[in-house]
Motif scaffolding. Structure first.
Motif, PDB file in Angstrom:
ATOM      1  N   UNK A 281      -8.345  -5.951  -5.087  1.00 45.38           N
ATOM      2  CA  UNK A 281      -7.730  -7.303  -5.319  1.00 45.38           C
ATOM      3  C   UNK A 281      -6.416  -7.683  -4.279  1.00 45.38           C
ATOM      4  N   UNK A 282      -5.816  -6.669  -3.886  1.00 46.41           N
ATOM      5  CA  UNK A 282      -4.693  -6.983  -3.141  1.00 46.41           C
ATOM      6  C   UNK A 282      -4.923  -7.766  -2.001  1.00 46.41           C
TER       7      UNK A 282
ATOM      8  N   UNK B 234      -2.648  -9.640  -4.551  1.00 44.40           N
ATOM      9  CA  UNK B 234      -1.604  -8.883  -5.275  1.00 44.40           C
ATOM     10  C   UNK B 234      -2.489  -7.970  -6.110  1.00 44.40           C
ATOM     11  N   UNK B 235      -2.195  -6.676  -6.309  1.00 41.58           N
ATOM     12  CA  UNK B 235      -3.307  -5.516  -6.832  1.00 41.58           C
ATOM     13  C   UNK B 235      -3.294  -5.716  -8.148  1.00 41.58           C
ATOM     14  N   UNK B 236      -2.287  -6.539  -8.909  1.00 41.58           N
ATOM     15  CA  UNK B 236      -2.414  -6.227 -10.396  1.00 41.58           C
ATOM     16  C   UNK B 236      -2.987  -7.671 -11.180  1.00 41.58           C
ATOM     17  N   UNK B 237      -3.991  -7.838 -10.797  1.00 42.32           N
ATOM     18  CA  UNK B 237      -4.603  -9.172 -11.422  1.00 42.32           C
ATOM     19  C   UNK B 237      -6.082  -8.987 -11.913  1.00 42.32           C
ATOM     20  N   UNK B 238      -6.571  -9.952 -12.882  1.00 39.35           N
ATOM     21  CA  UNK B 238      -7.717 -10.024 -13.571  1.00 39.35           C
ATOM     22  C   UNK B 238      -7.910  -8.757 -14.502  1.00 39.35           C
TER      23      UNK B 238
ATOM     24  N   UNK C 228       0.662  -1.204   0.051  1.00 42.82           N
ATOM     25  CA  UNK C 228      -0.098  -0.126   0.044  1.00 42.82           C
ATOM     26  C   UNK C 228       0.828   1.479   0.043  1.00 42.82           C
ATOM     27  N   UNK C 229       2.136   1.219   0.037  1.00 44.85           N
ATOM     28  CA  UNK C 229       3.033   2.195   0.102  1.00 44.85           C
ATOM     29  C   UNK C 229       3.102   2.858  -1.421  1.00 44.85           C
ATOM     30  N   UNK C 230       2.671   1.838  -2.493  1.00 44.29           N
ATOM     31  CA  UNK C 230       2.168   2.391  -3.851  1.00 44.29           C
ATOM     32  C   UNK C 230       0.918   2.887  -3.854  1.00 44.29           C
ATOM     33  N   UNK C 231       0.718   3.919  -4.899  1.00 47.02           N
ATOM     34  CA  UNK C 231      -0.651   4.299  -4.930  1.00 47.02           C
ATOM     35  C   UNK C 231      -1.701   3.412  -5.802  1.00 47.02           C
ATOM     36  N   UNK C 232      -2.637   2.820  -4.871  1.00 49.61           N
ATOM     37  CA  UNK C 232      -3.495   1.821  -5.504  1.00 49.61           C
ATOM     38  C   UNK C 232      -4.761   2.610  -5.736  1.00 49.61           C
ATOM     39  N   UNK C 233      -5.490   2.252  -6.593  1.00 47.91           N
ATOM     40  CA  UNK C 233      -6.880   2.373  -6.983  1.00 47.91           C
ATOM     41  C   UNK C 233      -7.699   1.590  -5.778  1.00 47.91           C
TER      42      UNK C 233
END
Length: 226
Positions: A153-154, A159-163, A142-147
Motif C-alpha cells: 500500500x505504501x 501510505x501504508x495504513x489505507x483501505x 519503512x523504518x517502521x515494521x510494515x507488513x
C-alpha cells in the motif's frame, strides 16, 4: 504556497471538541494560529503534544501528499467538491479516548465500516493528484515494521495504513512512556467529560495545506451532501 496537501476530518470550527483539540495540541489549523495549552497538573502538555501539533486536531482521511507534476490544487478542490456532493455523511456510534501503542487518540466505538469506505473512496479517487513517494520518503516509512500488505500500500497509495489497514483516529499525543500516558489520559478524560461524543457525525471533509514551517492550515471545508 503549500508544500503538501491532506484531506482530513476536522470537528466543526467553534464546537467544544474543536476548541479542546486546538488548545490541547497548541495549534488551530482552522485559524492558522498557535493556541495556549490548558494548564494540567503533572502533565507537560506542550511536550506531550509536540509531534502531532503541526497537523492540528484531525482524523486522517487522505494522508499528506505532494501534488503530481502537471496537477493544480484547483483540480484537487474541484474533484473533492464533486466527491463530497455525491457522498452521504457518516454517523458513528461515538468516539472514545484510547491508547494506541504509545500514543493517545479518540477512536470510534461500534461499527466504523462506513467511514472506512469513505476514506477508501477518497484515497483511490483522488490518487491521480498525488506525486509518487521519493526513495527517501519510502525509506523513512519503512523504518517502521510494515507488513507485506502495508508495504504494498505504501508503494501503491503513498501510505501504508489505507483501505483494509485504515483505522480512524484523532491523535492527541506523541509517543509517551507509560506513566506519562496514564497522567495525560486522566487529564484528557476530565477535559472530554463535558463534551458529547455519542453519537458522532462526520458531515464534511477538510482540505488542508502544509506551509514552509510544516504547519497545516485549512483551505476549505466541503460538506458531505450525497
Amino acid at each position: 504556497m503549500y508544500t503538501r496537501y491532506a484531506i482530513y476530518h476536522t470537528p466543526e470550527a467553534g464546537t467544544p471538541l474543536a476548541e479542546l483539540g486546538a488548545a490541547w495540541l497548541g495549534w488551530d489549523s482552522a485559524q492558522g494560529s498557535a493556541r495556549t495549552h490548558p494548564n494540567v497538573d503533572g502533565v507537560d502538555v506542550a511536550a506531550v503534544t509536540a509531534t502531532p501539533r503541526k497537523y492540528g486536531f484531525h482524523g486522517t482521511i487522505k494522508p499528506p501528499f505532494r501534488l503530481a507534476e502537471g496537477c493544480s490544487i484547483d483540480e484537487v478542490r474541484g474533484a473533492l467538491a464533486t466527491l463530497c456532493a455525491d457522498t452521504a455523511p457518516v454517523t458513528l456510534t461515538g468516539l472514545q479516548l484510547a491508547q494506541l501503542g504509545r500514543f493517545l487518540a479518540l477512536v470510534p466505538t461500534g461499527d466504523a465500516s462506513d467511514l472506512g469506505a469513505l476514506a477508501a473512496r477518497v484515497v483511490q479517487d483522488l490518487d491521480t493528484f498525488r506525486a509518487p513517494l521519493s526513495e527517501t520518503e519510502l525509506s523513512k516509512r519503512r523504518t517502521r515494521r510494515l507488513s507485506p500488505a502495508q508495504d504494498a500500500y505504501l508503494v501503491r497509495w503513498g501510505y501504508p495504513y489505507v483501505l483494509d489497514q485504515f483505522r480512524f483516529h484523532m491523535t492527541l499525543s506523541g509517543n509517551l512512556d507509560q506513566a506519562t500516558a496514564q497522567q495525560a489520559e486522566a487529564a484528557l478524560n476530565q477535559l472530554l467529560a463535558p463534551i458529547a461524543l455519542t453519537p458522532y457525525r462526520i458531515a464534511g471533509l477538510t482540505l488542508l495545506g502544509e506551509d514552509a514551517e510544516g504547519m497545516f492550515h485549512h483551505i476549505h471545508h466541503y460538506a458531505l451532501t450525497g
